[in-house]
Structures are given as C-alpha cells and as structure tokens.
Write an enzyme that holds these catalytic residues in place. Structure first.
Site, short mmCIF file in Angstrom:
data_model
loop_
_atom_site.label_atom_id
_atom_site.label_comp_id
_atom_site.label_asym_id
_atom_site.label_seq_id
_atom_site.Cartn_x
_atom_site.Cartn_y
_atom_site.Cartn_z
N GLU A 93 0.83 -1.20 0.00
CA GLU A 93 0.00 0.00 0.00
C GLU A 93 0.87 1.25 0.00
OE1 GLU A 93 -3.96 -1.76 2.20
OE2 GLU A 93 -2.43 -0.88 3.47
N CYS A 106 3.44 8.58 0.95
CA CYS A 106 3.98 7.66 1.94
C CYS A 106 4.12 6.31 1.25
CB CYS A 106 3.02 7.59 3.13
SG CYS A 106 3.48 6.34 4.34
N CYS A 113 6.52 -6.96 6.80
CA CYS A 113 7.64 -6.43 7.58
C CYS A 113 8.17 -7.52 8.48
CB CYS A 113 7.16 -5.24 8.43
SG CYS A 113 8.52 -4.33 9.21
N CYS A 117 6.83 -4.81 15.77
CA CYS A 117 6.35 -3.74 16.64
C CYS A 117 4.91 -4.04 17.04
CB CYS A 117 6.45 -2.40 15.93
SG CYS A 117 8.13 -2.02 15.39
N CYS A 120 1.81 -1.98 15.57
CA CYS A 120 1.73 -1.70 14.13
C CYS A 120 1.03 -2.83 13.39
CB CYS A 120 3.14 -1.50 13.57
SG CYS A 120 3.15 -1.19 11.80
N CYS A 338 -0.56 6.12 9.77
CA CYS A 338 0.65 5.42 10.22
C CYS A 338 0.31 4.13 10.94
CB CYS A 338 1.41 6.25 11.26
SG CYS A 338 2.38 7.54 10.59
N1 SAH Z 1 9.65 0.64 9.64
C1 SAH Z 1 9.77 2.05 9.57
C2 SAH Z 1 8.73 2.73 8.69
C3 SAH Z 1 7.29 2.28 8.82
S1 SAH Z 1 6.35 2.77 10.22
C4 SAH Z 1 9.78 2.65 10.96
O1 SAH Z 1 9.62 1.90 11.92
O2 SAH Z 1 10.00 3.84 11.10
C5 SAH Z 1 6.07 4.48 10.09
C6 SAH Z 1 5.78 5.16 11.43
O3 SAH Z 1 4.47 4.80 11.92
C7 SAH Z 1 6.76 4.75 12.51
O4 SAH Z 1 7.14 5.85 13.24
C8 SAH Z 1 5.91 3.81 13.35
O5 SAH Z 1 6.43 3.69 14.64
C9 SAH Z 1 4.57 4.48 13.28
N2 SAH Z 1 3.45 3.62 13.67
C10 SAH Z 1 3.34 2.29 13.54
N3 SAH Z 1 2.15 1.87 13.99
C11 SAH Z 1 1.48 2.96 14.42
C12 SAH Z 1 0.18 3.18 14.96
N4 SAH Z 1 -0.66 2.18 15.13
N5 SAH Z 1 -0.17 4.45 15.26
C13 SAH Z 1 0.68 5.48 15.03
N6 SAH Z 1 1.90 5.33 14.52
C14 SAH Z 1 2.30 4.09 14.21
#
Ligand code: SAH
Length: 345
Positions: A93, A106, A113, A117, A120, A338
């Site tokens: 996406e 974006c 991935c 995390c 996420c 995000c």
């Molecule tokens: N892997 C990379 C890029 C993808 S995530 C990274 O970790 O930076 C992009 C951003 O979204 C990151 O800052 C991540 O921590 C944040 N993110 C992930 N899940 C989220 C959520 N549920 N709510 C808000 N931000 C989130």
C-alpha cells in the site's frame, strides 16, 4: 517467458551496451532509458520513437514489471490510499497525504515487515520480500499522477513510512531514491525525502558514510530499553546505546538533525521517567520530536495517552529547547494512517 529480464534492473550504461551488442547505436539505450524512467512507460509499445522491430526485439528479451494500482480509496480528508499490485501478484500500500502547502507520498519498501512492533498493523503481515527499486519508484509516480489529477499540483514530499523497514532493504531504497532525485527520473530534491527507520545502528552509520542527502526519522517511542523492547522487540538486538552512538555518528558526518517519532500510550510511556529519558536521549545529537497520534489497530492493548500526558511531554521538551510538534493523523477512516497499512481493502 521466464528467461525475460526486468529491463529496469539495467543501468543506463548496461542498456547502451546491450544495444551496441545488438548492432544498434548506444544512443538507443538513452532513448529507451528515458521511456522507462522519465516517461514511466508501461509497455514497449508506448515507445513511439523506437522502431517496431526494435520494440519487438525488446519484448522478446525483457519485461517491464510495472506496478498496477489495484484499488484506490479516498478519505473524507482528501487522503488517498493505493493498493498496489506487483508483477508477482503481491500487494503493498501507498498513501497520498495532501496538506495546505504540500502533497506527501507515503511509500512502502517491503511486502510485509520482519519487525514485530506490537502497535503496528503491518507487523502482522509476514515479510514476503523486498521491493525492487522500480517498484518503489512506481509508487511515487502513481501518487504524483493522483496528486496532479485530484489536487492540481505535483507531489512535493516523500516519506518512507509505509509497509516495511527501509533500512532492511537499503540498497534498493537507495537506488529508488537515486532515480527519484535524478534528472533522468523525477528530479525531486532529496531534502524533501524522509526515510523512517525503527533504528538499525549499522545501517544508520552506512547511510552516513554513503553521504546520503535525504532526511532521517527514527521511530523511537521510548528512550528506556525495557519499555522499548516490550513494544519493539528488536530493540533487544539493537539497544538504545548502539542506536544513540549511530545517531551521533550520523550527525557528525551529515550535519542533519534527526527527527524522533514518538507515540505516547496510556500506561506504557506516559510517566515522568519516560519524559526524562527522552530529554536525555535528545541531548546526544541535534534532533526534534514528532509526537504522533496513535492509530488504533483493532485490539485495545494500546491506547493513546491523555491530553494532559501529551501536554506534559510538549512543555518539558520545549523547556529543554527541544523542538516538538504534535502530529494529527490523516486518512484514519480508510486505514491509511501510520501503522494501519495491512492490506485490508
Ligand atoms: N519501519 C519504519 C517505517 C514504517 S512505520 C519505521 O519503523 O520507522 C512508520 C511510522 O508509523 C513509525 O514511526 C511507526 O512507529 C509508526 N506507527 C506504527 N504503527 C502505528 C500506529 N498504530 N499508530 C501510530 N503510529 C504508528
């Protein structure tokens, strides 16, 4: 069929050599290269200044693995989410985020991935493979087109904050950015590109050594090892001391300040000790903090902290002369914010 090569894996020089070997002029390579990158041709038949015979010859030897926007969803706030189909049927996406003075793309760097995390949605998809440079580039081109069509202006910024961990697909991300910033591609300024990483110390140092010109954002979320490991398990392998050292190295070499992305969650990182640790962490290298809104992903394990807790972060960071912004999420109604990218549509 299987022997056909992805033509966009070839450099301009390799294309020129190919044509010379075929008994044609090297210049033909330049023409085809321009079609592939600047004009983003989807098929050899689009290449109207190339003879029919040459196009047929290319068709026999190569494929153009162009992405296809499979589904497009529009949010009430103007955000657009593309489900992008790759040549092997896998889906990633990408998101267009319009704001007053800019339009941001974006983009994804991997299918799924490999990080885990806990907050996420993408983490729940297995990492299937890395994206090729052309697949990353195509996402940007698709969003640029949509930006012109729906918002009457070209794309202005790019963030690598879609699916995947860009620094675990570093070479291809770098090649894609080279094309995006090259005059033989989209000619965008690297200063308008942000690569966001969970923080792979060794790769941050490599980027610094490579003298990259784009900006760096680190998803920090906690400056206390135990807390960070509990929500971002890979922190056990790459603890904060290593990350900090890599970031200092980054700043020394690039003189570019770092952005920390940070979500404040209820009961996880909303205490005074969390704020103190972040302030200390920010002192190691010039940086700023983006407090991002939490975008819920089905279960209720994580909840956005109270406004009071967030205010506390803001006022104390400011008191310590650390720039802080509070970011509101966009495109939540279509799961485009995000951490919400999970191929749901
Ligand atoms: N892997 C990379 C890029 C993808 S995530 C990274 O970790 O930076 C992009 C951003 O979204 C990151 O800052 C991540 O921590 C944040 N993110 C992930 N899940 C989220 C959520 N549920 N709510 C808000 N931000 C989130």
């Amino acid at each position: 069929m299987n022997n056909k090569k992805d033509i966009r894996a070839l450099s301009k020089e390799q294309l020129r050599e190919f044509f010379v070997k075929e008994g044609d002029k090297a210049f033909r390579g330049n023409q085809v290269y321009e079609w592939l990158w600047v004009k983003s041709a989807h098929s050899f038949d689009d290449m109207t200044n190339i003879s029919k015979e040459t196009r047929a010859m290319l068709e026999e030897n190569f494929v153009i693995n162009h992405i296809k926007v499979d589904a497009m969803q529009k949010s009430s706030d103007g955000t657009i989410k593309n489900a992008v189909k790759l040549h092997d049927g896998l889906i990633v996406e990408s998101v267009l985020i319009p704001a007053k003075n800019r339009t941001t793309a974006c983009v994804s760097s991997q299918v799924g991935c490999s990080l885990d995390c806990k907050f996420c949605a993408t983490a729940r998809l297995k990492r299937m493979r890395n994206l090729n440079p052309d697949e990353i580039y195509d996402q940007v081109v698709a969003i640029d087109k949509e930006s012109r069509l729906y918002h009457n202006r070209p794309l202005s910024n790019i963030v690598f904050m879609g699916m995947g961990e860009p620094l675990m697909n570093y070479n291809n991300v770098l090649k894609a950015i080279d094309k995006i910033t090259s005059d033989e591609g989209l000619g965008m300024s690297p200063k308008r590109i942000v690569v966001s990483t969970s923080g792979v110390p060794k790769m941050i140092k490599k980027m610094a050594d490579d003298g990259v010109k784009f900006k760096l954002a680190v998803s920090l979320h906690s400056a206390i090892d135990e807390v960070r490991t509990s929500i971002m398990p890979f922190n056990a392998t790459f603890p904060l001391t290593d990350l900090r050292e890599a970031l200092q190295y980054w700043f020394l070499k690039t003189k570019n300040r770092i952005t920390y992305e940070y979500v404040v969650w209820k009961g996880i990182n909303d205490k005074q000790k969390d704020i103190d640790a972040l302030i200390e962490f920010c002192k190691f290298a010039p940086s700023k903090v983006n407090l991002i809104e939490y975008n819920p992903i089905d279960d209720g394990e994580f909840q956005q902290a109270s406004n009071q807790a967030i205010e506390s972060y803001v006022s104390q960071l400011e008191k310590n002369n650390i720039t802080v912004t509070v970011r509101r999420s966009r495109g939540k109604d279509i799961d485009a914010a995000c951490g919400q990218l999970a191929n749901k549509s």
